[in-house]
Design an enzyme around this catalytic site. Structure first.
Site, PDB file in Angstrom:
ATOM      1  CB  SER A 208     -53.879  21.498  16.430  1.00 28.90           C
ATOM      2  OG  SER A 208     -54.460  20.379  15.690  1.00 28.90           O
ATOM      3  CD  GLU A 229     -42.384  19.275  10.824  1.00 32.89           C
ATOM      4  OE1 GLU A 229     -42.215  20.617  12.096  1.00 32.89           O
ATOM      5  OE2 GLU A 229     -41.466  18.900  10.766  1.00 32.89           O
ATOM      6  CG  LEU A 230     -47.748  17.717  15.755  1.00 34.12           C
ATOM      7  CD1 LEU A 230     -48.242  16.678  16.638  1.00 34.12           C
ATOM      8  CD2 LEU A 230     -48.917  17.609  14.189  1.00 34.12           C
ATOM      9  CB  CYS A 263     -45.871  26.166  15.041  1.00 33.34           C
ATOM     10  SG  CYS A 263     -44.158  26.486  14.016  1.00 33.34           S
ATOM     11  CD  GLU A 359     -49.600  25.913  19.861  1.00 29.83           C
ATOM     12  OE1 GLU A 359     -50.656  25.096  19.554  1.00 29.83           O
ATOM     13  OE2 GLU A 359     -48.968  26.305  18.703  1.00 29.83           O
TER      14      GLU A 359
HETATM   15  P1  NAP Z   1     -54.738  22.248  13.153  1.00 30.71           P
HETATM   16  O1  NAP Z   1     -56.626  22.838  12.854  1.00 30.71           O
HETATM   17  O2  NAP Z   1     -54.275  20.864  13.104  1.00 30.71           O
HETATM   18  O3  NAP Z   1     -55.278  22.533  11.448  1.00 30.71           O
HETATM   19  C1  NAP Z   1     -53.779  21.463   9.794  1.00 30.71           C
HETATM   20  C2  NAP Z   1     -54.553  20.922   9.288  1.00 30.71           C
HETATM   21  O4  NAP Z   1     -54.970  19.769   9.856  1.00 30.71           O
HETATM   22  C3  NAP Z   1     -55.322  21.419   8.286  1.00 30.71           C
HETATM   23  O5  NAP Z   1     -55.437  21.429   7.087  1.00 30.71           O
HETATM   24  C4  NAP Z   1     -56.320  20.613   8.583  1.00 30.71           C
HETATM   25  O6  NAP Z   1     -57.976  21.033   8.289  1.00 30.71           O
HETATM   26  C5  NAP Z   1     -55.802  19.637   9.157  1.00 30.71           C
HETATM   27  N1  NAP Z   1     -57.062  19.073  10.048  1.00 30.71           N
HETATM   28  C6  NAP Z   1     -57.357  19.316  11.893  1.00 30.71           C
HETATM   29  N2  NAP Z   1     -58.052  18.702  12.077  1.00 30.71           N
HETATM   30  C7  NAP Z   1     -57.934  17.061  10.853  1.00 30.71           C
HETATM   31  C8  NAP Z   1     -58.424  15.917  11.848  1.00 30.71           C
HETATM   32  N3  NAP Z   1     -59.566  15.899  12.903  1.00 30.71           N
HETATM   33  N4  NAP Z   1     -58.159  15.191  10.662  1.00 30.71           N
HETATM   34  C9  NAP Z   1     -57.834  15.483   9.272  1.00 30.71           C
HETATM   35  N5  NAP Z   1     -57.450  16.769   9.496  1.00 30.71           N
HETATM   36  C10 NAP Z   1     -57.236  17.855  10.479  1.00 30.71           C
HETATM   37  O7  NAP Z   1     -53.931  23.912  13.094  1.00 30.71           O
HETATM   38  P2  NAP Z   1     -54.183  25.102  12.720  1.00 30.71           P
HETATM   39  O8  NAP Z   1     -54.932  25.164  13.874  1.00 30.71           O
HETATM   40  O9  NAP Z   1     -55.004  25.311  11.774  1.00 30.71           O
HETATM   41  O10 NAP Z   1     -53.435  25.231  12.790  1.00 30.71           O
HETATM   42  C11 NAP Z   1     -52.556  26.137  14.099  1.00 30.71           C
HETATM   43  C12 NAP Z   1     -51.420  24.724  14.538  1.00 30.71           C
HETATM   44  O11 NAP Z   1     -50.479  24.690  13.692  1.00 30.71           O
HETATM   45  C13 NAP Z   1     -50.517  25.464  15.963  1.00 30.71           C
HETATM   46  O12 NAP Z   1     -50.731  24.423  17.449  1.00 30.71           O
HETATM   47  C14 NAP Z   1     -49.227  25.594  15.169  1.00 30.71           C
HETATM   48  O13 NAP Z   1     -48.069  25.344  16.649  1.00 30.71           O
HETATM   49  C15 NAP Z   1     -49.017  23.861  14.604  1.00 30.71           C
HETATM   50  N6  NAP Z   1     -48.030  24.671  13.627  1.00 30.71           N
HETATM   51  C16 NAP Z   1     -47.141  23.782  14.019  1.00 30.71           C
HETATM   52  C17 NAP Z   1     -46.034  23.794  12.784  1.00 30.71           C
HETATM   53  C18 NAP Z   1     -44.535  22.923  12.852  1.00 30.71           C
HETATM   54  O14 NAP Z   1     -43.704  23.430  11.899  1.00 30.71           O
HETATM   55  N7  NAP Z   1     -44.167  22.746  13.357  1.00 30.71           N
HETATM   56  C19 NAP Z   1     -45.939  25.226  12.235  1.00 30.71           C
HETATM   57  C20 NAP Z   1     -47.225  25.879  11.888  1.00 30.71           C
HETATM   58  C21 NAP Z   1     -48.393  26.043  12.264  1.00 30.71           C
HETATM   59  P3  NAP Z   1     -59.729  21.670   8.667  1.00 30.71           P
HETATM   60  O15 NAP Z   1     -58.274  23.481   8.118  1.00 30.71           O
HETATM   61  O16 NAP Z   1     -59.763  21.829   6.945  1.00 30.71           O
HETATM   62  O17 NAP Z   1     -59.509  21.242   9.494  1.00 30.71           O
END
Ligand code: NAP
Length: 456
Positions: A208, A229-230, A263, A359
């Site tokens: 995210s 990749e967000l 995503c 989103e």
């Molecule tokens: P997320 O909360 O950002 O987590 C992704 C990774 O980052 C996890 O390993 C998470 O660890 C870590 N993370 C989160 N917050 C962090 C912080 N403040 N400091 C350091 N690390 C941190 O994302 P999600 O909600 O799991 O996944 C869904 C999102 O991913 C959606 O927005 C989706 O669109 C996006 N996505 C993008 C793509 C692309 O290729 N563009 C592909 C797939 C998904 P923790 O789990 O320990 O919090």
């Protein structure tokens, strides 16, 4: 209690939990990965490419084991989990077969001498990955960097720790040297420490905006290369000349694959007025035929979400949209077990609606009616995000012209999102920067090292 837990979102059962690593464990991991980088500097990419082929074979061999674990850990349909393993094996095939060639030196034309640039490894890369495709997200970073010679430290999402452990085990068992991919259950503070370590030369994050901002900031502070990749709020544009059969076929899982937690899922369905009723009717029919249930059961066609927390967050977003005037055109009547979220279709979302630029990561279809093609493009571009998109039209030249006008990283004509080893993946705006996969992705953490012979 540890944050890293495997909780089955269908049954609610917690079946594993893992602690954050000690400082000593982090140090040992960094030392191991760095030592491998140094060793790999003396080896040709072709050697690693051969090993990568064995990893591809091993993924195929262990398909059922990986797929079942992913389904138990984050709730995806077992058929989709198997597909994910297949795609990952194909990505490994692609880099095993093409990686070494892509890394050959590139000659440069200059009057100053004989010049070329090498494509060399830079060092250990930290990969922070999300839960939605537990294997695919890791392989997207691991496979190209394996051929390059950059060892990976994996920080997977807190809710798929068992998948992370299995991925490390399978890669090692397939013959990869120790240190090629090392999994650590890092806290956020520990992530910052790892990024700051001089042995780490890059960080790749998929996730995210929240996670992206934090990790990109740490990378920036330490002058480390990063790829982000967000999230996305992808437009799915239906033009007035869309073929009805094709449209229905593409719509069939554009918003429900992986329970809408993709995503590049088609989040904003933007329809020219001639086609609006047809799309609404098709989607209602598609949604009404969904079968909730155990994601391990082949008959289930709509999975629970990855966690109750995610379902609650999505419900809040939907409630805020309705409170601000959005209309519910359809809501799935059945109740599913566990973290089930009833698929829903929303219309009449105006620009002041709080979800207009958010989103929605789950089975919610937002349908927008527009006058014509120009209005469709304008609405598609009226977004903070720019990851994927679709254009549905029977006139391919027209669809290509529309595609070129969308501010996005990827557009699929007459299809929903797609991925393959040879196709670049990534976005613009708040969807991040850099590309994974393809000949572009392999260059993400490469040192383009100029060598020029100026001797007379
Ligand atoms: P997320 O909360 O950002 O987590 C992704 C990774 O980052 C996890 O390993 C998470 O660890 C870590 N993370 C989160 N917050 C962090 C912080 N403040 N400091 C350091 N690390 C941190 O994302 P999600 O909600 O799991 O996944 C869904 C999102 O991913 C959606 O927005 C989706 O669109 C996006 N996505 C993008 C793509 C692309 O290729 N563009 C592909 C797939 C998904 P923790 O789990 O320990 O919090």
């Amino acid at each position: 209690m540890s944050k890293y837990q495997s909780i089955n979102p269908y049954t609610g059962e917690t079946f594993a939990s893992f602690d954050n690593p000690t400082s000593q464990r982090i140090e040992e991991t960094l030392a191991l990965a760095h030592a491998l980088y140094k060793k790999w500097r003396h080896e040709e990419p072709a050697v690693r490419a051969e090993q990568l082929q064995k990893i591809a074979d091993s993924l195929r061999e262990h398909k059922e084991e990986i797929a079942t674990l992913m389904t138990k850990e984050m709730g995806k349909l077992i058929g989709e989990a198997r597909e994910e393993v297949d795609i990952c094996a194909e990505i490994c095939d692609y880099y095993a077969q093409n990686g070494a060639k892509l890394l050959e030196p590139t000659p440069l034309k200059t009057d100053l001498g004989k010049a070329y640039y090498l494509k060399q490894a830079t060092g250990v890369v930290l990969a922070c990955e999300p839960w939605n495709f537990p294997l695919y997200q890791v392989i997207r970073v691991f496979a190209p960097n394996y051929v390059v010679g950059n060892p990976i430290i994996l920080k997977h999402a807190h809710n798929v720790p068992s998948s992370a452990a299995l991925i490390q085990k399978l890669i090692h068992r397939a013959g990869a040297p120790e240190g090629a991919l090392l999994n650590l259950y890092l806290s956020y503070d520990q992530i910052d420490q790892v990024i700051a370590d001089p042995r780490v030369q890059g960080v790749a994050l998929t996730g995210s905006e929240r996670g992206g901002v934090s990790v990109a900031e740490a990378a920036g502070k330490n002058l480390k290369k990063s790829t982000m990749e967000l999230g996305g709020n992808d437009a799915f544009i239906v033009l007035d000349d869309a073929d009805s059969d094709q449209l229905k076929q593409v719509l069939s899982d554009a918003r429900t694959y992986n329970d809408g937690q993709v995503c590049t899922s088609s989040k904003r369905i933007i329809v020219t007025e001639d086609k609006y009723d047809e799309v609404l009717t098709d989607l209602k029919e598609i949604f009404s035929q969904l079968k909730p249930g155990d994601p391990l059961d082949e008959q289930t066609t709509i999975a629970p979400m990855n966690s109750q927390r995610a379902a609650d967050k999505l419900q809040k977003q939907v409630d805020s949209a309705i409170a601000a005037g959005a209309k519910v055109a359809y809501k799935f009547p059945g109740k599913g077990q566990g973290a089930f979220f009833a698929p829903i279709i929303l219309t009449d979302i105006d620009q002041n609606n709080p979800i207009f630029d958010q989103e929605l990561f789950g089975p919610v279809a937002e349908i927008y009616k527009v006058k014509d093609e120009d209005e469709a493009i304008e609405l598609a571009n009226n977004s903070s995000y720019g990851l994927g998109s679709s254009v549905i039209s029977s006139n391919i030249k027209r669809a290509q012209a529309v595609a070129a006008q969308i501010e996005t990283g990827m557009t699929v004509i007459n299809g929903r999102w797609i991925t393959a080893g040879e196709l670049p993946f990534g976005g613009v705006k708040k969807s991040g920067y850099g590309r994974e996969l393809s000949e572009l992705g392999i260059m993400a953490f490469v040192n383009e090292h100029l060598v020029i012979d100026v001797s007379k």
